[in-house]
Design an enzyme around this catalytic site. Structure first.
Site, mmCIF file in Angstrom:
data_model
loop_
_atom_site.group_PDB
_atom_site.id
_atom_site.type_symbol
_atom_site.label_atom_id
_atom_site.label_comp_id
_atom_site.label_asym_id
_atom_site.label_seq_id
_atom_site.Cartn_x
_atom_site.Cartn_y
_atom_site.Cartn_z
ATOM 1 N N VAL A 61 0.857 -0.946 0.123
ATOM 2 C CA VAL A 61 -0.174 -0.182 0.049
ATOM 3 C C VAL A 61 1.063 1.090 0.159
ATOM 4 C CG1 VAL A 61 -0.586 0.030 2.041
ATOM 5 C CG2 VAL A 61 -2.033 0.884 1.329
ATOM 6 N N TYR A 62 2.125 1.315 0.251
ATOM 7 C CA TYR A 62 3.039 2.867 0.185
ATOM 8 C C TYR A 62 3.131 2.527 -1.226
ATOM 9 C CZ TYR A 62 4.190 0.944 4.696
ATOM 10 O OH TYR A 62 4.411 0.802 6.341
ATOM 11 N N SER A 63 2.730 4.003 -1.736
ATOM 12 C CA SER A 63 2.142 4.800 -2.596
ATOM 13 C C SER A 63 2.204 4.147 -3.766
ATOM 14 C CB SER A 63 3.519 4.812 -2.772
ATOM 15 O OG SER A 63 4.527 5.914 -1.897
#
Length: 351
Positions: A61-63
């Site tokens: 989900v990070y970026s």
């Protein structure tokens, strides 16, 4: 660098690990964390490895996967020197199958992470959130398949409550599935809720804590002081609403004590805050982030020395808050306290 076992597992991890949330940063949250490109990421990985930091933590989900991609490029050619940790379960899109821990989602998420990271296995695969809509037996069976296939080596959870983790561990034991060995948790001098339920669980069940946001979502950088406006460059302007809440007076009380100890030790406020965490029970590794090499090298100064017992006690006192129910009777009433040793609950467990 000190190396510690990750919970009750045989995996040894560095006391400090690197959080790659700044890599490829996009959007209102991750873009505010940092926008490190591949060239800059390679340099940060160089510095980490030179200092003995071998574990790198990221999440799909990070970026939108950009963090995993940049990390994969940054470790290319030296995969055997690093421990890769990633997470899944939070939404990656608006579709019905784009979130959660269903069998379909976990298999797809693992394959996608392997591709983005450019590797054939993930050292530590963690569930980023509890999925109440998927049976735990289905989750554990799928994770077992991923381990048996050699795509995942160790398992962990992040942001689970105590009962969610304990039920998962009990079912893993019942059905002979791999157990979680780590819990990635928010823990800082201005956020000690971890100590009330999850720390005793970790002690009892052999779960190592991987600490995220050890500086209280950017509040313990040394730039925030009583009676001063929030610094212009602080990411809190854009991200405070997304992170753990902190009462201003509680923050200032902690920062005042950190400032006193900084004068005594010659160490920076962030270094002291991280060093305090490294003394706590169950903590296997503190995840540090950095937008640039200067920040990274400052955070590296958190190891190689120790707070005195008096300094640690002062930080304990400044950061302590009243226990929530059902724990406060065990602190305040003799009859309750006699039923449990001090290690059983809360801050006294870390004394």
């Amino acid at each position: 660098m000190e190396y510690r076992r990750l919970g009750a597992s045989g995996l040894k991890v560095p006391a400090l690990s690197f959080g790659a949330g700044t890599f490829g940063g996009q959007g209102p949250v991750f873009g505010a964390w940092g926008t490190t490109d591949v060239r800059e990421a390679r340099r940060l990985v160089d510095v980490c490895l030179d200092a003995g930091i071998t574990m790198f933590d990221t999440a799909d989900v990070y970026s939108g996967g950009a963090s995993e991609k940049v990390l994969g490029e940054a470790i290319k050619g030296r995969r055997d020197q690093v421990i890769v940790s990633t997470k899944t379960s939070l939404p990656m899109g608006d579709g019905p199958g784009d979130a959660g821990s269903s069998r379909s989602r976990l298999i797809t998420a693992c394959e996608d992470a392997l591709r983005r990271l450019g590797t054939d296995h993930i050292d530590l695969f963690q569930l980023h959130a509890f999925d109440a809509g998927t049976p735990i037996e289905e989750v554990l069976s799928t994770l077992d398949d991923l381990v048996r296939a050699g795509k995942v080596r160790y398992l962990g959870v992040s942001n689970f409550s105590g009962w969610q983790t304990m039920k998962s561990l009990a079912l893993a034991e019942r059905y002979g599935r791999p157990r979680y060995v780590a819990q990635q948790v928010y823990y800082s001098l201005v956020g000690r809720d971890y100590e009330w339920e999850l720390m005793p669980l970790g002690l009892d069940q052999g779960l190592g804590a991987l600490v995220w946001s050890p500086l209280g979502w950017g509040r313990l950088t040394g730039r925030i002081r009583r009676g001063r406006p929030l610094p212009a460059g602080s990411r809190l302007h854009d991200t405070a609403a997304y992170g753990p809440p902190v009462d201003d007076e509680h923050l200032y009380r902690v920062v005042d004590t950190l400032d006193e100890i900084a004068q005594e030790t010659g160490k920076a406020v962030p270094q002291i805050a991280i060093n305090w965490l490294l003394r706590r029970p169950t903590v296997s590794s503190v995840i540090i982030g950095a937008r640039n090499e200067e920040q990274l090298r400052q955070n590296l100064g958190a190891v190689g020395w120790s707070l005195t017992a008096d300094q640690a006690a002062r930080l304990d006192a400044a950061s302590s808050k009243p226990a929530p129910y059902p724990y406060f009777p065990y602190e305040r009433q003799e009859g309750f306290a006699r039923l449990n040793p001090p290690v059983a609950f809360g801050p006294s467990a870390a004394a």
